[in-house]
Design an enzyme around this catalytic site. Structure first.
Site, PDB file in Angstrom:
ATOM      1  N   GLY A  51      46.688  35.435  40.022  1.00 53.78           N
ATOM      2  CA  GLY A  51      47.655  34.995  39.265  1.00 53.78           C
ATOM      3  C   GLY A  51      47.314  33.814  38.734  1.00 53.78           C
ATOM      4  CB  CYS A  78      40.970  36.818  40.490  1.00 50.73           C
ATOM      5  SG  CYS A  78      41.596  35.302  39.672  1.00 50.73           S
ATOM      6  CE1 TYR A  79      47.167  31.500  43.758  1.00 52.39           C
ATOM      7  CE2 TYR A  79      47.160  33.143  45.055  1.00 52.39           C
ATOM      8  CZ  TYR A  79      47.213  31.814  45.183  1.00 52.39           C
ATOM      9  OH  TYR A  79      48.499  31.094  45.932  1.00 52.39           O
ATOM     10  CG  HIS A 166      40.647  40.181  36.520  1.00 53.79           C
ATOM     11  ND1 HIS A 166      41.868  40.526  37.276  1.00 53.79           N
ATOM     12  CD2 HIS A 166      40.459  39.229  36.380  1.00 53.79           C
ATOM     13  CE1 HIS A 166      42.821  39.090  37.130  1.00 53.79           C
ATOM     14  NE2 HIS A 166      41.560  38.031  36.969  1.00 53.79           N
ATOM     15  CD  GLU A 168      42.799  43.773  37.498  1.00 51.71           C
ATOM     16  OE1 GLU A 168      41.580  44.187  38.482  1.00 51.71           O
ATOM     17  OE2 GLU A 168      43.191  42.880  37.588  1.00 51.71           O
ATOM     18  CG  ASP A 224      58.411  54.847  25.572  1.00 51.32           C
ATOM     19  OD1 ASP A 224      57.761  55.884  25.466  1.00 51.32           O
ATOM     20  OD2 ASP A 224      58.682  53.993  24.685  1.00 51.32           O
ATOM     21  CE  LYS A 364      54.586  55.374  23.601  1.00 55.37           C
ATOM     22  NZ  LYS A 364      55.288  54.581  22.705  1.00 55.37           N
TER      23      LYS A 364
END
Ligand code: XMP
Length: 508
Positions: A51, A78-79, A166, A168, A224, A364
């Site tokens: 964050g 992280c945060y 991170h 991710e 989409d 996507k």
């Protein structure tokens, strides 16, 4: 099920996406979710996101510490790591410099399950201001940076794990291994969830949200909106009424082809040909933002008039994806708006319709995969993204029917040759741009003075950053030769070799 507590990180949706890739279900909840709310989800584990705030600041997200004491594993990123540190009695200090970008960390704890199969030194992605100065008592240091800063720790039993970086983010090496270790070896998830399950639960939630109401939807021919429509149509059948507005800014034969596909999908579609109105409204307009604005506003007006004919509609379906949400600055209050994308937030406010955005959390490629599950025709599922303002932002300067036709012809040749070379699916987006520039050429024995056409092709994973595509030279050669021979009004073809940033994908 994994609960992700969101402390405002730009990567929260990416964490959810990685967990989906590992075939585990997850749910994002706000950081101030109560212990009861989290427990009600019966999670097998909890992830606390990063964050933008500092745990040292008054009023920063302070998760109920009772959540750390639930019996399930908790991973802080992280945060999230700094929060765990402070909540468990460790010390966090603010650092004078912000660390942002690639860094190297050394793993110093070979017993940590989350590091199974990970080499002892890895490159990671960091983005933080504060540091952990002292890890809480009874915790084990698991990783540190080259400067000796804490990059990870865990509880003795391994139930609490924390990373400063991170995992991710794609730039973190072995990030997926660390995440999968957490999910499967620490939390005991089994990885039997997939996007088919996502479709089932999304259909159920659309049904319960919409009830017996009718929904209207603007179809564009793109992935989409088409996938969103296929999904809602699966949920509520012909209570979904679709509207296809032809702005006249579409590509060669696009309207016909798309409508044929929609017929095959059994969608209920009204076709509105508003091309003359758009051309008139755009006459003489050269400023890109004005073009976008005019098209956006006129689109809304045409759409409104059409939807007013559907008297009892209560919902407006939109094919908004997660990257659209970020790019249009709707995610955080301070995010800059680079371009005014007209498919997000451009709704008429007095329309009195509730918005339905079932794809809002997805990326996507996930939407494409869902399209395949829903049997959306291949040419729609694999279609390159196309902007709402269409060819208007690819025909630089003022727009006329004649220029649009030149651009359509050239674009058709370009795309056909890309398909013929088998490259269409390796490219995120390819298109031609007609420049408001004339150059001298020679054809036969005659001097020509005609327009320049630029070709653009890029690879990307979400349209937010992009690399220009490295074509085999023969393909470019064939495209250029064919365009100069077959499209009158063009005597020169150039290829755009700029990435994003610094350029955007579209030229306007
Ligand atoms: P840019 O040019 O901003 O484009 O790098 C990023 C992606 O968004 C598409 N794009 C739009 N899509 N409405 C849309 O629906 C718009 O107004 C719009 N403008 C750009 C662009 O084609 C690329 O895929």
């Amino acid at each position: 099920n994994i609960v992700i507590l969101d402390c405002g990180s730009q990567f929260t949706q990416l964490i959810a996406r990685r967990i989906r890739e590992l075939k585990v279900h997850s749910e994002i909840m706000p950081w101030d979710a109560t212990l009861e709310e989290v427990e009600a989800r019966s999670p097998m584990g909890v992830v606390i996101s990063g964050g933008p705030r500092s745990v040292l600041e008054e009023g920063s997200p302070w998760i109920d510490p009772a959540i750390l004491n639930m019996s399930v594993p908790v991973m802080g990123l992280c945060y999230g790591m700094q929060y765990i540190c402070k909540a468990m009695g460790g010390r966090v200090r603010s650092s004078t410099s912000r660390e942002y970008g690639r860094a190297h960390v050394t793993i110093v704890d070979d017993k940590a399950t989350v590091y199974d199969g990970v080499p002892s030194r890895i490159q990671v992605w960091m983005s933080h201001g504060d540091d952990v100065e002292a890890i809480p008592e009874n915790m084990v240091l698991t990783a540190k940076t080259d400067d000796g800063v804490v990059a990870g720790f865990r509880s003795l039993d391994g139930r609490l794990v924390a990373f400063q970086y991170h995992p991710e983010v794609a730039h973190t090496e072995h990030g997926m291994t660390m995440l999968s270790n957490f999910l499967f070896k620490v939390c005991g998830c089994n990885g039997d969830w997939d996007l088919g399950d996502w479709v089932e639960s999304s259909v159920a939630s659309i049904r319960s949200k919409v009830g017996d109401d009718r929904v209207i939807c603007g179809l564009s021919g793109g992935v989409d909106s088409s996938v969103a429509a296929a999904l809602v149509s699966k949920a509520i059948g012909d209570r979904l009424q679709c509207i296809f507005v032809d702005t006249g800014m579409l590509r060669d034969r696009e309207a016909e082809e798309v409508l044929e596909s929609y017929e095959a999908m059994d969608l209920n579609v009204v076709h509105v040909d508003a091309s003359e109105r758009f051309l008139t409204a755009l006459e003489g307009v050269t400023d890109p933002e004005r073009k976008r604005k005019i098209i956006g506003e006129l689109f809304v007006r045409v759409f409104e008039a059409e939807s007013a004919k559907i008297s009892d509609a209560k919902w407006l379906l939109q094919g908004t994806l997660y990257p659209d949400v970020i790019e249009s600055g709707h995610q955080g209050k301070n995010a800059a708006v680079i371009k005014s994308h007209h498919n997000v937030g451009g709704l008429p406010e007095d329309m009195d319709l509730k918005v339905l955005e079932p794809l809002r959390d997805l990326f996507k490629d996930e939407v494409r995969a869902i399209g395949r599950i829903l049997d959306v025709p291949q040419d729609i599922v694999n279609r390159h993204p196309f902007p709402g303002p269409g060819l208007a932002v690819r025909c630089l300067g003022d727009i006329t029917k004649e220029k649009l036709d030149v651009l359509r012809k050239a674009d058709r040749i370009y795309i056909d040759e890309i398909k013929r070379a088998g490259l269409y699916d390796s490219i995120w987006q390819a298109f031609a741009v007609l420049l408001p520039v004339y150059t001298v050429g020679v054809m036969g024995d005659d001097r020509t003075y005609a327009r320049v056409l630029a070709l653009r092709a890029i690879t990307s994973s979400d349209g937010m950053t992009a690399e220009w595509f490295r074509f085999p030279m023969e393909v470019l050669d064939r495209v250029s030769t064919r365009i100069c021979n077959e499209v009158s009004g063009v005597n020169r073809v150039v290829y755009d070799v700029t990435s994003k940033p610094p350029a955007t994908i579209e030229w306007e």
